[in-house]
Design a protein around this motif. Sequence first.
Motif, PDB file in Angstrom:
ATOM      1  N   ASP A 128       0.805  -1.011   0.128  1.00 50.25           N
ATOM      2  CA  ASP A 128       0.059  -0.212  -0.001  1.00 50.25           C
ATOM      3  C   ASP A 128       0.922   1.266   0.056  1.00 50.25           C
ATOM      4  OD1 ASP A 128       0.924  -0.427   2.684  1.00 50.25           O
ATOM      5  OD2 ASP A 128      -0.951   0.298   3.522  1.00 50.25           O
ATOM      6  N   GLU A 129       2.195   1.147   0.225  1.00 49.43           N
ATOM      7  CA  GLU A 129       3.202   2.380   0.031  1.00 49.43           C
ATOM      8  C   GLU A 129       3.791   2.438  -1.142  1.00 49.43           C
ATOM      9  OE1 GLU A 129       5.514   1.645   3.319  1.00 49.43           O
ATOM     10  OE2 GLU A 129       4.029   1.993   4.990  1.00 49.43           O
ATOM     11  N   ALA A 130       3.997   1.295  -2.194  1.00 53.08           N
ATOM     12  CA  ALA A 130       4.350   1.233  -3.318  1.00 53.08           C
ATOM     13  C   ALA A 130       4.035   2.651  -4.405  1.00 53.08           C
ATOM     14  CB  ALA A 130       4.225  -0.092  -3.962  1.00 53.08           C
ATOM     15  N   ARG A 131       2.763   2.913  -4.271  1.00 53.56           N
ATOM     16  CA  ARG A 131       2.580   3.894  -5.302  1.00 53.56           C
ATOM     17  C   ARG A 131       3.270   5.298  -5.081  1.00 53.56           C
ATOM     18  NH1 ARG A 131      -2.621   3.349  -5.659  1.00 53.56           N
ATOM     19  NH2 ARG A 131      -2.686   2.295  -7.854  1.00 53.56           N
ATOM     20  N   GLU A 132       3.075   5.794  -3.944  1.00 49.81           N
ATOM     21  CA  GLU A 132       3.828   6.918  -3.307  1.00 49.81           C
ATOM     22  C   GLU A 132       5.334   6.699  -3.408  1.00 49.81           C
ATOM     23  OE1 GLU A 132       4.289   9.402   0.762  1.00 49.81           O
ATOM     24  OE2 GLU A 132       2.418   8.303   0.506  1.00 49.81           O
ATOM     25  N   PHE A 133       5.799   5.586  -3.220  1.00 48.42           N
ATOM     26  CA  PHE A 133       7.406   5.342  -3.162  1.00 48.42           C
ATOM     27  C   PHE A 133       7.754   5.376  -4.630  1.00 48.42           C
ATOM     28  CE2 PHE A 133      11.231   2.884  -3.167  1.00 48.42           C
ATOM     29  CZ  PHE A 133      12.004   3.617  -2.428  1.00 48.42           C
ATOM     30  N   ALA A 134       7.167   4.733  -5.685  1.00 52.47           N
ATOM     31  CA  ALA A 134       7.290   4.934  -6.869  1.00 52.47           C
ATOM     32  C   ALA A 134       7.209   6.231  -7.540  1.00 52.47           C
ATOM     33  CB  ALA A 134       6.133   3.920  -7.623  1.00 52.47           C
ATOM     34  N   ARG A 135       6.355   7.090  -7.394  1.00 47.49           N
ATOM     35  CA  ARG A 135       6.247   8.197  -7.757  1.00 47.49           C
ATOM     36  C   ARG A 135       7.251   9.023  -7.345  1.00 47.49           C
ATOM     37  NH1 ARG A 135       0.085   8.664  -6.660  1.00 47.49           N
ATOM     38  NH2 ARG A 135      -0.928   7.981  -8.558  1.00 47.49           N
ATOM     39  N   ALA A 136       7.823   9.066  -5.984  1.00 41.37           N
ATOM     40  CA  ALA A 136       9.095   9.842  -5.508  1.00 41.37           C
ATOM     41  C   ALA A 136      10.404   9.272  -6.251  1.00 41.37           C
ATOM     42  CB  ALA A 136       9.183   9.560  -4.149  1.00 41.37           C
ATOM     43  N   VAL A 137      10.326   7.963  -6.584  1.00 46.55           N
ATOM     44  CA  VAL A 137      11.693   7.616  -7.296  1.00 46.55           C
ATOM     45  C   VAL A 137      11.667   8.081  -8.766  1.00 46.55           C
ATOM     46  CG1 VAL A 137      12.900   5.355  -8.390  1.00 46.55           C
ATOM     47  CG2 VAL A 137      11.978   5.371  -5.870  1.00 46.55           C
ATOM     48  N   GLU A 170      -0.531  -7.731 -10.017  1.00 49.93           N
ATOM     49  CA  GLU A 170      -1.525  -6.763 -10.036  1.00 49.93           C
ATOM     50  C   GLU A 170      -1.122  -5.445  -9.487  1.00 49.93           C
ATOM     51  OE1 GLU A 170      -5.252  -5.109 -10.220  1.00 49.93           O
ATOM     52  OE2 GLU A 170      -4.344  -6.956 -11.226  1.00 49.93           O
ATOM     53  N   LEU A 171      -0.187  -5.364  -8.586  1.00 52.57           N
ATOM     54  CA  LEU A 171       0.331  -3.951  -8.259  1.00 52.57           C
ATOM     55  C   LEU A 171       1.160  -3.359  -9.126  1.00 52.57           C
ATOM     56  CD1 LEU A 171       0.909  -2.038  -6.124  1.00 52.57           C
ATOM     57  CD2 LEU A 171       2.826  -3.472  -5.371  1.00 52.57           C
ATOM     58  N   LEU A 175       0.028   0.183 -11.050  1.00 49.37           N
ATOM     59  CA  LEU A 175       1.087   1.242 -10.935  1.00 49.37           C
ATOM     60  C   LEU A 175       0.810   1.769 -12.651  1.00 49.37           C
ATOM     61  CD1 LEU A 175       3.756   0.177  -8.901  1.00 49.37           C
ATOM     62  CD2 LEU A 175       2.286   2.050  -8.459  1.00 49.37           C
ATOM     63  N   ASN A 176       0.923   0.828 -13.508  1.00 53.22           N
ATOM     64  CA  ASN A 176       0.929   1.108 -15.167  1.00 53.22           C
ATOM     65  C   ASN A 176      -0.442   1.795 -15.400  1.00 53.22           C
ATOM     66  OD1 ASN A 176       3.177   0.322 -15.773  1.00 53.22           O
ATOM     67  ND2 ASN A 176       2.851  -1.835 -16.075  1.00 53.22           N
ATOM     68  N   LEU A 177      -1.502   1.455 -14.862  1.00 56.73           N
ATOM     69  CA  LEU A 177      -2.905   2.283 -14.880  1.00 56.73           C
ATOM     70  C   LEU A 177      -2.815   3.658 -14.670  1.00 56.73           C
ATOM     71  CD1 LEU A 177      -5.488  -0.436 -14.130  1.00 56.73           C
ATOM     72  CD2 LEU A 177      -4.866   0.354 -16.513  1.00 56.73           C
ATOM     73  N   ASP A 178      -1.653   3.937 -13.560  1.00 57.45           N
ATOM     74  CA  ASP A 178      -1.537   5.363 -12.956  1.00 57.45           C
ATOM     75  C   ASP A 178      -0.503   5.980 -14.046  1.00 57.45           C
ATOM     76  OD1 ASP A 178      -3.256   4.948 -10.885  1.00 57.45           O
ATOM     77  OD2 ASP A 178      -1.704   4.724  -9.489  1.00 57.45           O
ATOM     78  N   GLY A 179      -0.287   5.289 -15.052  1.00 58.64           N
ATOM     79  CA  GLY A 179       0.833   5.966 -16.129  1.00 58.64           C
ATOM     80  C   GLY A 179       2.254   5.887 -15.793  1.00 58.64           C
ATOM     81  N   MET A 180       2.687   4.835 -15.096  1.00 54.71           N
ATOM     82  CA  MET A 180       4.108   4.527 -14.823  1.00 54.71           C
ATOM     83  C   MET A 180       4.916   4.118 -15.965  1.00 54.71           C
ATOM     84  SD  MET A 180       4.459   4.380 -10.535  1.00 54.71           S
ATOM     85  CE  MET A 180       3.354   5.620  -9.655  1.00 54.71           C
ATOM     86  N   ALA A 181       4.270   3.447 -16.856  1.00 59.48           N
ATOM     87  CA  ALA A 181       5.106   2.552 -17.780  1.00 59.48           C
ATOM     88  C   ALA A 181       6.110   1.546 -17.369  1.00 59.48           C
ATOM     89  CB  ALA A 181       5.643   3.410 -18.794  1.00 59.48           C
ATOM     90  N   LEU A 182       5.798   0.918 -16.405  1.00 56.64           N
ATOM     91  CA  LEU A 182       6.774  -0.239 -15.689  1.00 56.64           C
ATOM     92  C   LEU A 182       6.873  -1.392 -16.666  1.00 56.64           C
ATOM     93  CD1 LEU A 182       6.170   0.349 -11.870  1.00 56.64           C
ATOM     94  CD2 LEU A 182       7.645   1.476 -13.635  1.00 56.64           C
ATOM     95  N   ASP A 183       7.942  -2.139 -16.957  1.00 51.82           N
ATOM     96  CA  ASP A 183       7.958  -3.259 -17.731  1.00 51.82           C
ATOM     97  C   ASP A 183       8.668  -4.460 -17.045  1.00 51.82           C
ATOM     98  OD1 ASP A 183      10.668  -2.387 -17.810  1.00 51.82           O
ATOM     99  OD2 ASP A 183      10.741  -2.147 -19.775  1.00 51.82           O
ATOM    100  N   THR A 184       8.964  -4.457 -15.756  1.00 48.74           N
ATOM    101  CA  THR A 184       9.804  -5.422 -15.175  1.00 48.74           C
ATOM    102  C   THR A 184       9.070  -5.885 -13.791  1.00 48.74           C
ATOM    103  OG1 THR A 184      11.838  -4.444 -16.076  1.00 48.74           O
ATOM    104  CG2 THR A 184      12.137  -6.092 -14.498  1.00 48.74           C
ATOM    105  N   LEU A 185       9.273  -7.471 -13.789  1.00 48.26           N
ATOM    106  CA  LEU A 185       8.953  -7.948 -12.486  1.00 48.26           C
ATOM    107  C   LEU A 185      10.140  -8.801 -12.283  1.00 48.26           C
ATOM    108  CD1 LEU A 185       5.257  -8.934 -12.893  1.00 48.26           C
ATOM    109  CD2 LEU A 185       6.203  -7.449 -11.209  1.00 48.26           C
ATOM    110  N   SER A 186      10.493  -8.805 -10.940  1.00 49.54           N
ATOM    111  CA  SER A 186      11.754  -9.474 -10.685  1.00 49.54           C
ATOM    112  C   SER A 186      11.607 -10.159  -9.401  1.00 49.54           C
ATOM    113  CB  SER A 186      12.916  -8.410 -10.372  1.00 49.54           C
ATOM    114  OG  SER A 186      14.337  -8.988  -9.958  1.00 49.54           O
TER     115      SER A 186
END
Length: 186
Positions: A128-137, A170-171, A175-186
Amino acid sequence: IAAACVAAQRPVQSVTLLCVSKTAPAAAVRQAYEAGECHFGENHAQEGLAKIDALSDLRSHLTWHMIGPIQTNKTRLIAERFDWVHTLDRIKVAQRLAEQRPGGREPLQVCIQVNISGEASKAGVAPDEAREFARAVQRLPRLRLRGLMSIPQPAETLATQRVAHRALCELLRQLNLDGMALDTLS
């Protein structure tokens, strides 16, 4: 890998094998490269740097990934010498990596470590903190947020194992629905 991709109806190129080279000697990394591998993951900065130096003749062919926890006193070494970081879980570390990444290099590719199982013994941001952290990064210079990483708790059945992996997937989708354009799951 190819068979699994076909079965999952995914392009074979959508999966990258990351060879965990921690504790293996540089000669073994060279042998793996000669067998066709080029992505190598290290758990400790110093050990990774020793291999990067020992294999300097292959530097343009190898991609080095930091897959272990990052101590703040090691961020400069990681920022200067590694290509990827899979274990980003603190904004202070992200800021240091961004500040210390040399301007002439491509951005450092990073994944946010998510504690998807909520284990007290594991690092990572809470889901539940990933979205805010991702935006900061994403706002930091010289870093390119590529995706998410997790080490789910062991499970006895494949179905139980898949629960955590699906949650991470799903997370990433959210995040991609929020426009982050992420392409990697590790």
